[in-house]
Design a protein around this motif. Sequence first.
Motif, PDB file in Angstrom:
ATOM      1  N   VAL A  16       0.835  -1.200   0.000  1.00  0.00           N
ATOM      2  CA  VAL A  16       0.000   0.000   0.000  1.00  0.00           C
ATOM      3  C   VAL A  16       0.871   1.253   0.000  1.00  0.00           C
ATOM      4  O   VAL A  16       0.615   2.218  -0.726  1.00  0.00           O
ATOM      5  N   ASN A  23       1.737   6.628  -6.688  1.00  0.00           N
ATOM      6  CA  ASN A  23       0.599   7.398  -7.171  1.00  0.00           C
ATOM      7  C   ASN A  23       0.824   8.900  -6.954  1.00  0.00           C
ATOM      8  O   ASN A  23       0.562   9.717  -7.844  1.00  0.00           O
ATOM      9  N   ALA A  24       1.336   9.250  -5.767  1.00  0.00           N
ATOM     10  CA  ALA A  24       1.544  10.668  -5.459  1.00  0.00           C
ATOM     11  C   ALA A  24       2.539  11.281  -6.452  1.00  0.00           C
ATOM     12  O   ALA A  24       2.294  12.373  -6.997  1.00  0.00           O
ATOM     13  N   MET A  27       1.002  11.504  -9.908  1.00  0.00           N
ATOM     14  CA  MET A  27      -0.029  12.533  -9.935  1.00  0.00           C
ATOM     15  C   MET A  27       0.596  13.930 -10.063  1.00  0.00           C
ATOM     16  O   MET A  27       0.108  14.784 -10.800  1.00  0.00           O
ATOM     17  N   TYR A  80      -3.641  -1.036  -7.243  1.00  0.00           N
ATOM     18  CA  TYR A  80      -4.192  -0.591  -5.946  1.00  0.00           C
ATOM     19  C   TYR A  80      -5.672  -0.969  -5.816  1.00  0.00           C
ATOM     20  O   TYR A  80      -6.107  -1.456  -4.770  1.00  0.00           O
ATOM     21  N   ARG A  89      -9.474  -4.473   1.962  1.00  0.00           N
ATOM     22  CA  ARG A  89      -9.030  -3.206   2.563  1.00  0.00           C
ATOM     23  C   ARG A  89     -10.063  -2.101   2.381  1.00  0.00           C
ATOM     24  O   ARG A  89     -10.387  -1.377   3.301  1.00  0.00           O
ATOM     25  N   LEU A  93     -11.739  -0.334   5.492  1.00  0.00           N
ATOM     26  CA  LEU A  93     -11.315   1.023   5.869  1.00  0.00           C
ATOM     27  C   LEU A  93     -12.205   2.139   5.306  1.00  0.00           C
ATOM     28  O   LEU A  93     -12.291   3.212   5.891  1.00  0.00           O
ATOM     29  N   HIS A 116      -7.815  12.828  15.379  1.00  0.00           N
ATOM     30  CA  HIS A 116      -7.458  11.622  14.638  1.00  0.00           C
ATOM     31  C   HIS A 116      -6.484  10.841  15.513  1.00  0.00           C
ATOM     32  O   HIS A 116      -5.299  10.765  15.217  1.00  0.00           O
ATOM     33  N   TYR A 130     -11.258   9.939   0.392  1.00  0.00           N
ATOM     34  CA  TYR A 130     -10.498   8.905  -0.306  1.00  0.00           C
ATOM     35  C   TYR A 130     -11.340   8.247  -1.419  1.00  0.00           C
ATOM     36  O   TYR A 130     -10.870   8.076  -2.541  1.00  0.00           O
ATOM     37  N   VAL A 133     -11.811  10.857  -4.208  1.00  0.00           N
ATOM     38  CA  VAL A 133     -10.664  11.130  -5.074  1.00  0.00           C
ATOM     39  C   VAL A 133     -10.383   9.929  -5.988  1.00  0.00           C
ATOM     40  O   VAL A 133      -9.996  10.102  -7.154  1.00  0.00           O
ATOM     41  N   ILE A 177      -8.720  17.358  -7.813  1.00  0.00           N
ATOM     42  CA  ILE A 177      -7.575  16.594  -7.285  1.00  0.00           C
ATOM     43  C   ILE A 177      -6.583  17.527  -6.578  1.00  0.00           C
ATOM     44  O   ILE A 177      -6.066  17.216  -5.509  1.00  0.00           O
ATOM     45  N   VAL A 185      -2.638  16.960   2.226  1.00  0.00           N
ATOM     46  CA  VAL A 185      -1.271  17.200   2.705  1.00  0.00           C
ATOM     47  C   VAL A 185      -1.312  18.069   3.969  1.00  0.00           C
ATOM     48  O   VAL A 185      -0.548  17.833   4.913  1.00  0.00           O
ATOM     49  N   THR A 194       0.392  10.382  11.046  1.00  0.00           N
ATOM     50  CA  THR A 194      -0.183   9.686   9.887  1.00  0.00           C
ATOM     51  C   THR A 194       0.843   9.610   8.756  1.00  0.00           C
ATOM     52  O   THR A 194       0.926   8.635   8.028  1.00  0.00           O
ATOM     53  N   LEU A 195       1.615  10.699   8.652  1.00  0.00           N
ATOM     54  CA  LEU A 195       2.644  10.751   7.604  1.00  0.00           C
ATOM     55  C   LEU A 195       3.710   9.686   7.871  1.00  0.00           C
ATOM     56  O   LEU A 195       4.123   8.945   6.966  1.00  0.00           O
TER      57      LEU A 195
HETATM   58  C1  HEM Z   1       1.684  14.430  -2.346  1.00  0.00           C
HETATM   59  C2  HEM Z   1       1.725  14.219  -1.097  1.00  0.00           C
HETATM   60  C3  HEM Z   1       0.867  13.259  -0.302  1.00  0.00           C
HETATM   61  C4  HEM Z   1       1.018  13.054   1.030  1.00  0.00           C
HETATM   62  C5  HEM Z   1       2.020  13.753   1.945  1.00  0.00           C
HETATM   63  C6  HEM Z   1       0.044  12.048   1.430  1.00  0.00           C
HETATM   64  C7  HEM Z   1      -0.107  11.546   2.704  1.00  0.00           C
HETATM   65  C8  HEM Z   1      -0.954  10.528   3.082  1.00  0.00           C
HETATM   66  C9  HEM Z   1      -1.038   9.944   4.392  1.00  0.00           C
HETATM   67  C10 HEM Z   1      -0.206  10.395   5.574  1.00  0.00           C
HETATM   68  C11 HEM Z   1      -1.988   8.978   4.375  1.00  0.00           C
HETATM   69  C12 HEM Z   1      -2.440   8.095   5.553  1.00  0.00           C
HETATM   70  C13 HEM Z   1      -3.535   8.806   6.303  1.00  0.00           C
HETATM   71  C14 HEM Z   1      -3.838   8.117   7.616  1.00  0.00           C
HETATM   72  O1  HEM Z   1      -3.305   7.044   7.891  1.00  0.00           O
HETATM   73  O2  HEM Z   1      -4.639   8.677   8.385  1.00  0.00           O
HETATM   74  C15 HEM Z   1      -2.517   8.919   3.035  1.00  0.00           C
HETATM   75  C16 HEM Z   1      -3.492   8.044   2.577  1.00  0.00           C
HETATM   76  C17 HEM Z   1      -4.091   8.114   1.342  1.00  0.00           C
HETATM   77  N1  HEM Z   1      -3.762   9.000   0.336  1.00  0.00           N
HETATM   78 FE1  HEM Z   1      -2.236  10.328   0.343  1.00  0.00          FE
HETATM   79  N2  HEM Z   1      -0.683  11.681   0.336  1.00  0.00           N
HETATM   80  C18 HEM Z   1      -0.233  12.395  -0.752  1.00  0.00           C
HETATM   81  C19 HEM Z   1      -0.722  12.329  -2.039  1.00  0.00           C
HETATM   82  C20 HEM Z   1      -1.860  11.651  -2.409  1.00  0.00           C
HETATM   83  C21 HEM Z   1      -2.470  11.715  -3.708  1.00  0.00           C
HETATM   84  C22 HEM Z   1      -1.953  12.543  -4.885  1.00  0.00           C
HETATM   85  C23 HEM Z   1      -3.564  10.907  -3.661  1.00  0.00           C
HETATM   86  C24 HEM Z   1      -4.583  10.611  -4.748  1.00  0.00           C
HETATM   87  C25 HEM Z   1      -4.840  11.418  -5.736  1.00  0.00           C
HETATM   88  C26 HEM Z   1      -3.632  10.322  -2.348  1.00  0.00           C
HETATM   89  C27 HEM Z   1      -4.597   9.438  -1.918  1.00  0.00           C
HETATM   90  C28 HEM Z   1      -4.614   8.781  -0.716  1.00  0.00           C
HETATM   91  C29 HEM Z   1      -5.536   7.697  -0.384  1.00  0.00           C
HETATM   92  C30 HEM Z   1      -6.636   7.129  -1.290  1.00  0.00           C
HETATM   93  C31 HEM Z   1      -5.193   7.272   0.898  1.00  0.00           C
HETATM   94  C32 HEM Z   1      -5.801   6.093   1.659  1.00  0.00           C
HETATM   95  C33 HEM Z   1      -4.945   4.883   1.273  1.00  0.00           C
HETATM   96  C34 HEM Z   1      -5.386   3.585   1.906  1.00  0.00           C
HETATM   97  O3  HEM Z   1      -5.519   3.531   3.128  1.00  0.00           O
HETATM   98  O4  HEM Z   1      -5.551   2.596   1.145  1.00  0.00           O
HETATM   99  N3  HEM Z   1      -2.580  10.793  -1.607  1.00  0.00           N
HETATM  100  N4  HEM Z   1      -1.874   9.879   2.268  1.00  0.00           N
END
Ligand code: HEM
Length: 221
Positions: A16, A23-24, A27, A80, A89, A93, A116, A130, A133, A177, A185, A194-195
């Motif tokens: 994951v 993906n990030a 994107m 994914y 998942r 979730l 949180h 989530y 998006v 997006i 972020v 979380t990060l």
């Molecule tokens: C570019 C910087 C990014 C950062 C710093 C970031 C950070 C994070 C973090 C910390 C989490 C976990 C949240 C938690 O556990 O509470 C997360 C989950 C997630 N992020 Fe990002 N993210 C970024 C970009 C993106 C992008 C571009 C997308 C989609 C367009 C995205 C979609 C998601 C999704 C769908 C989850 C849930 C994943 C799962 O649990 O299967 N993120 N992100």
Amino acid sequence: MELEMKSSIIMHPLAVRLMHWTNAAAMIVMIMSGWKIYNDEVLFGFLHFPEEIVLGIWAQHALQWHFLGMWILVLNGLAYLTYGVLSGRFRRLFFPISPRELVREAVAALRFRLKHTDLTHYNAVQKSLYVGVILVVALQVVSGLAIWKPVQFSFLVSLFYDFQGARLAHFAGMTAIVLFILVHVSLAILVPRTLLGMLTGGPRLDASRETAVTPSPTSNP
Ligand code: HEM
């Protein structure tokens, strides 16, 4: 469901994490190269993206970056989605999303009062963002295909009324997006654990959750 529960005891298994950061990166490449392509023939006369934040020297060059990002995004996204569905998942979730909790938590979030603390659950706001998006990205691929090959994919173009409609939808998707990323972020920075979790795997799931197949409570304490 069982697959992820038994094979992983942490919130974000390695697969994951790899898919999320791939993906990030893809994107960001897609957005910045998309802005350069947009500048070549703008939709809105007042809007040109500054050269400092675009990717690509000229439009054709940006298009090559856009396609590179697209292939990575699509292949990674399919992996994914497959993983999320087959492992359970997504069900565990992201669902269910309670509209009542969503409103309550959205209000709390706007007042900066949404906590949180339990990182093994997503709250209703996170779930909606989530799922939302993921749907927008899927739609973005469809409108992108329509713009790329409007003759071969004329049936896709017709989903957006016409070519210009597909361009507008693609632009609207990009805007959604970008807004998501800004909120997402910011929240990650506000709750740095979380990060760290998305980098190192996050908290361990307790034994009851590892075997639980029913959806977990939606809100965080
Ligand atoms: C570019 C910087 C990014 C950062 C710093 C970031 C950070 C994070 C973090 C910390 C989490 C976990 C949240 C938690 O556990 O509470 C997360 C989950 C997630 N992020 Fe990002 N993210 C970024 C970009 C993106 C992008 C571009 C997308 C989609 C367009 C995205 C979609 C998601 C999704 C769908 C989850 C849930 C994943 C799962 O649990 O299967 N993120 N992100």
